[in-house]
Scaffold this motif. Structure first.
Motif, PDB file in Angstrom:
ATOM      1  N   PRO A   8       1.150  -1.115   0.128  1.00  0.00           N
ATOM      2  CA  PRO A   8       0.056  -0.075  -0.317  1.00  0.00           C
ATOM      3  C   PRO A   8       0.532   1.663   0.517  1.00  0.00           C
ATOM      4  N   GLY A   9       0.461   1.925  -0.686  1.00  0.00           N
ATOM      5  CA  GLY A   9       1.030   3.370  -0.459  1.00  0.00           C
ATOM      6  C   GLY A   9       2.088   3.517  -2.443  1.00  0.00           C
ATOM      7  N   GLN A  10       2.470   2.089  -2.668  1.00  0.00           N
ATOM      8  CA  GLN A  10       3.631   2.488  -3.660  1.00  0.00           C
ATOM      9  C   GLN A  10       3.372   3.314  -5.156  1.00  0.00           C
ATOM     10  N   THR A  11       4.131   3.495  -5.241  1.00  0.00           N
ATOM     11  CA  THR A  11       4.011   4.125  -7.299  1.00  0.00           C
ATOM     12  C   THR A  11       3.947   3.458  -8.373  1.00  0.00           C
ATOM     13  N   VAL A  12       2.905   2.875  -9.131  1.00  0.00           N
ATOM     14  CA  VAL A  12       3.332   2.164 -10.159  1.00  0.00           C
ATOM     15  C   VAL A  12       3.266   2.558 -11.324  1.00  0.00           C
ATOM     16  N   LEU A  13       3.243   1.924 -12.140  1.00  0.00           N
ATOM     17  CA  LEU A  13       3.288   2.651 -13.468  1.00  0.00           C
ATOM     18  C   LEU A  13       2.738   1.290 -14.349  1.00  0.00           C
TER      19      LEU A  13
ATOM     20  N   GLY B 139      -3.135  -1.499  -3.586  1.00  0.00           N
ATOM     21  CA  GLY B 139      -3.174  -0.202  -2.627  1.00  0.00           C
ATOM     22  C   GLY B 139      -1.869   0.412  -3.116  1.00  0.00           C
ATOM     23  N   ALA B 140      -1.725   0.370  -4.239  1.00  0.00           N
ATOM     24  CA  ALA B 140      -0.807   1.401  -5.340  1.00  0.00           C
ATOM     25  C   ALA B 140      -1.794   2.273  -5.844  1.00  0.00           C
TER      26      ALA B 140
ATOM     27  N   ILE C 275       9.443   5.869  -9.160  1.00  0.00           N
ATOM     28  CA  ILE C 275       8.268   5.142  -8.433  1.00  0.00           C
ATOM     29  C   ILE C 275       8.422   4.089  -7.975  1.00  0.00           C
ATOM     30  N   ASP C 276       7.929   2.627  -7.935  1.00  0.00           N
ATOM     31  CA  ASP C 276       8.429   1.579  -6.919  1.00  0.00           C
ATOM     32  C   ASP C 276       7.617   0.291  -7.815  1.00  0.00           C
ATOM     33  N   ALA C 277       7.230   0.727  -8.697  1.00  0.00           N
ATOM     34  CA  ALA C 277       7.627  -0.387  -9.717  1.00  0.00           C
ATOM     35  C   ALA C 277       6.906  -0.114 -11.438  1.00  0.00           C
ATOM     36  N   LEU C 278       7.531  -1.010 -12.169  1.00  0.00           N
ATOM     37  CA  LEU C 278       6.831  -0.297 -14.348  1.00  0.00           C
ATOM     38  C   LEU C 278       6.781  -1.630 -14.190  1.00  0.00           C
ATOM     39  N   PHE C 279       5.457  -1.733 -15.385  1.00  0.00           N
ATOM     40  CA  PHE C 279       4.818  -3.180 -15.535  1.00  0.00           C
ATOM     41  C   PHE C 279       4.363  -2.856 -17.289  1.00  0.00           C
ATOM     42  N   ASP C 280       5.569  -2.950 -18.178  1.00  0.00           N
ATOM     43  CA  ASP C 280       5.175  -2.255 -18.854  1.00  0.00           C
ATOM     44  C   ASP C 280       4.733  -3.334 -20.049  1.00  0.00           C
ATOM     45  N   LEU C 281       3.771  -3.193 -20.729  1.00  0.00           N
ATOM     46  CA  LEU C 281       3.782  -4.325 -21.835  1.00  0.00           C
ATOM     47  C   LEU C 281       3.478  -4.251 -23.102  1.00  0.00           C
ATOM     48  N   VAL C 282       3.713  -2.906 -23.316  1.00  0.00           N
ATOM     49  CA  VAL C 282       4.577  -3.383 -24.676  1.00  0.00           C
ATOM     50  C   VAL C 282       4.752  -2.675 -25.508  1.00  0.00           C
ATOM     51  N   SER C 283       6.183  -2.059 -24.603  1.00  0.00           N
ATOM     52  CA  SER C 283       7.482  -1.966 -24.895  1.00  0.00           C
ATOM     53  C   SER C 283       8.259  -2.530 -25.606  1.00  0.00           C
ATOM     54  N   PRO C 284       9.152  -2.473 -26.580  1.00  0.00           N
ATOM     55  CA  PRO C 284      10.043  -3.160 -26.864  1.00  0.00           C
ATOM     56  C   PRO C 284      11.027  -1.874 -26.274  1.00  0.00           C
ATOM     57  N   PRO C 285      12.483  -2.917 -26.237  1.00  0.00           N
ATOM     58  CA  PRO C 285      13.919  -3.232 -25.569  1.00  0.00           C
ATOM     59  C   PRO C 285      14.279  -1.848 -25.193  1.00  0.00           C
TER      60      PRO C 285
ATOM     61  N   LEU D 135      12.681   5.175 -14.740  1.00  0.00           N
ATOM     62  CA  LEU D 135      11.788   6.576 -13.831  1.00  0.00           C
ATOM     63  C   LEU D 135      12.196   5.613 -12.583  1.00  0.00           C
ATOM     64  N   VAL D 136      12.074   4.664 -12.006  1.00  0.00           N
ATOM     65  CA  VAL D 136      12.337   2.990 -11.242  1.00  0.00           C
ATOM     66  C   VAL D 136      13.473   3.387  -9.885  1.00  0.00           C
ATOM     67  N   ARG D 137      12.877   3.697  -8.433  1.00  0.00           N
ATOM     68  CA  ARG D 137      14.389   3.820  -8.261  1.00  0.00           C
ATOM     69  C   ARG D 137      14.565   2.239  -7.648  1.00  0.00           C
ATOM     70  N   SER D 138      16.125   2.781  -7.366  1.00  0.00           N
ATOM     71  CA  SER D 138      16.836   1.409  -6.583  1.00  0.00           C
ATOM     72  C   SER D 138      15.921   0.338  -5.508  1.00  0.00           C
TER      73      SER D 138
END
Length: 311
Positions: free
Chosen positions: A144-149, A169-170, A212-222, A231-234
């Motif tokens: 909860p509270g994390q930011t995801v793209l 909770g994202a 951001i905390d997480a990136l879910f990319d469903l379409v982008s090439p490498p 954009l994703v934090r360590s």
């Protein structure tokens, strides 16, 4: 029976008359009433599983299907004739899929009863896209509270992923054209990024300068995924479902995740169906079309939600 087939890898899908399949030991014959269309159907027709799984030709396409048990082979105990079921109709040898009036499935495979209150059309849209989204949320262990793209939020997987990430909770940032902003907002997105209005990376950085905390990319090439990964934090997570992630590069930056291939079965599908039955998850159907129009839908892009074949 009528079915949508390809006669060899790379051939154009076509409507054909195929023999009625007979259920062997431990298998059931399902009268298909609705079948969900997925990008994977096109990939399978092109030979994605060649060398991985044996195939029968003419190859009946379709992984997701829902209907009623029409017959049961010897030794079947979990299902009864007349019971409504939904599942994945992909098992070796490939080529006996759900884009047909009848299909065979192992009773111990990814096949489950459809709960009361869930329509057959809605159920048919769930197995591949819905459980892939569920697998992504589970793998990322969103707190909860994390930011995801979510990049590709209006497609089948994306439509479910926005909802499930929100339930976890994202704070969900979702890419979508301006015309689809209301849709993803209703599904649970806190912010919509119009990918036609400029760099997604720049827009997200302006909204979340700390990352951001997480990136879910469903379409982008490498190469595009690599840019967005900045954009994703360590300590965060990045997932691709099209094999675009450089997992070595992610680890070097202290980022988890990588290329996810969904392997969900009956238990995961049943869990998702329960959420739909309880009203926690909605099934966004862009449209339904008859079986004979399936060739126009296979491989078509730009859908907002799911396309379902009806029989």
């Amino acid at each position: 029976m009528r079915a949508i087939v390809v006669r060899n890898f790379g051939a154009t899908p076509e409507l054909a008359d195929m023999p009625l399949p007979e259920p062997g030991p431990g298998r059931v014959r399902v009268q298909i009433e609705a079948a969900g269309v997925n990008p994977f159907d096109q990939r399978m027709a092109e030979g994605y599983l060649e060398g991985i799984m044996p195939h029968d030709f003419p190859m009946i396409l379709g992984v997701d299907g829902a209907g009623v048990i029409a017959a049961a082979g010897p030794g079947v105990h979990r299902f009864a004739v007349g019971e409504r079921v939904v599942g994945k109709f992909l098992y070796p040898p490939a080529g006996h899929g759900s884009f047909a009036e009848f299909s065979i499935a192992p009773e111990d495979g990814a096949l489950v009863p459809i709960p009361q209150g869930v329509s057959t059309v809605a159920a048919a849209a769930l197995p591949t896209a819905g459980t892939t989204a569920q697998d992504l949320v589970d793998a990322a262990a969103i707190k909860p509270g994390q930011t995801v793209l979510i990049v590709g939020a209006t497609g089948g997987v994306g439509s479910f992923l926005v909802q499930l990430a929100n339930i976890a909770g994202a704070q969900v940032l979702a890419t979508a054209r301006a015309a689809a902003a209301d849709q993803v907002t209703r599904l649970g997105a806190a912010e919509t990024i119009d990918y036609t209005a400029g760099s997604v990376t720049d827009q997200v950085r302006a909204l979340r300068p700390d990352g951001i905390d997480a990136l879910f990319d469903l379409v982008s090439p490498p190469e595009k995924l690599a840019e967005l990964t900045d954009l994703v934090r360590s300590g965060g997570a990045v997932y691709s479902i099209i094999g675009a992630a450089d997992e070595t590069a992610l680890r070097e930056r202290g980022i988890t995740g990588g290329n996810l291939v969904s392997s969900s079965g009956a238990s995961e599908l049943a869990r998702l169906l329960a959420r739909v039955a309880n009203g926690d998850v909605v099934v966004p159907i862009e449209g339904t079309i008859p079986l004979e129009q399936a060739p126009t839908a296979i491989g078509a892009g730009g859908a907002r939600g799911k396309t379902v074949l009806t029989l």
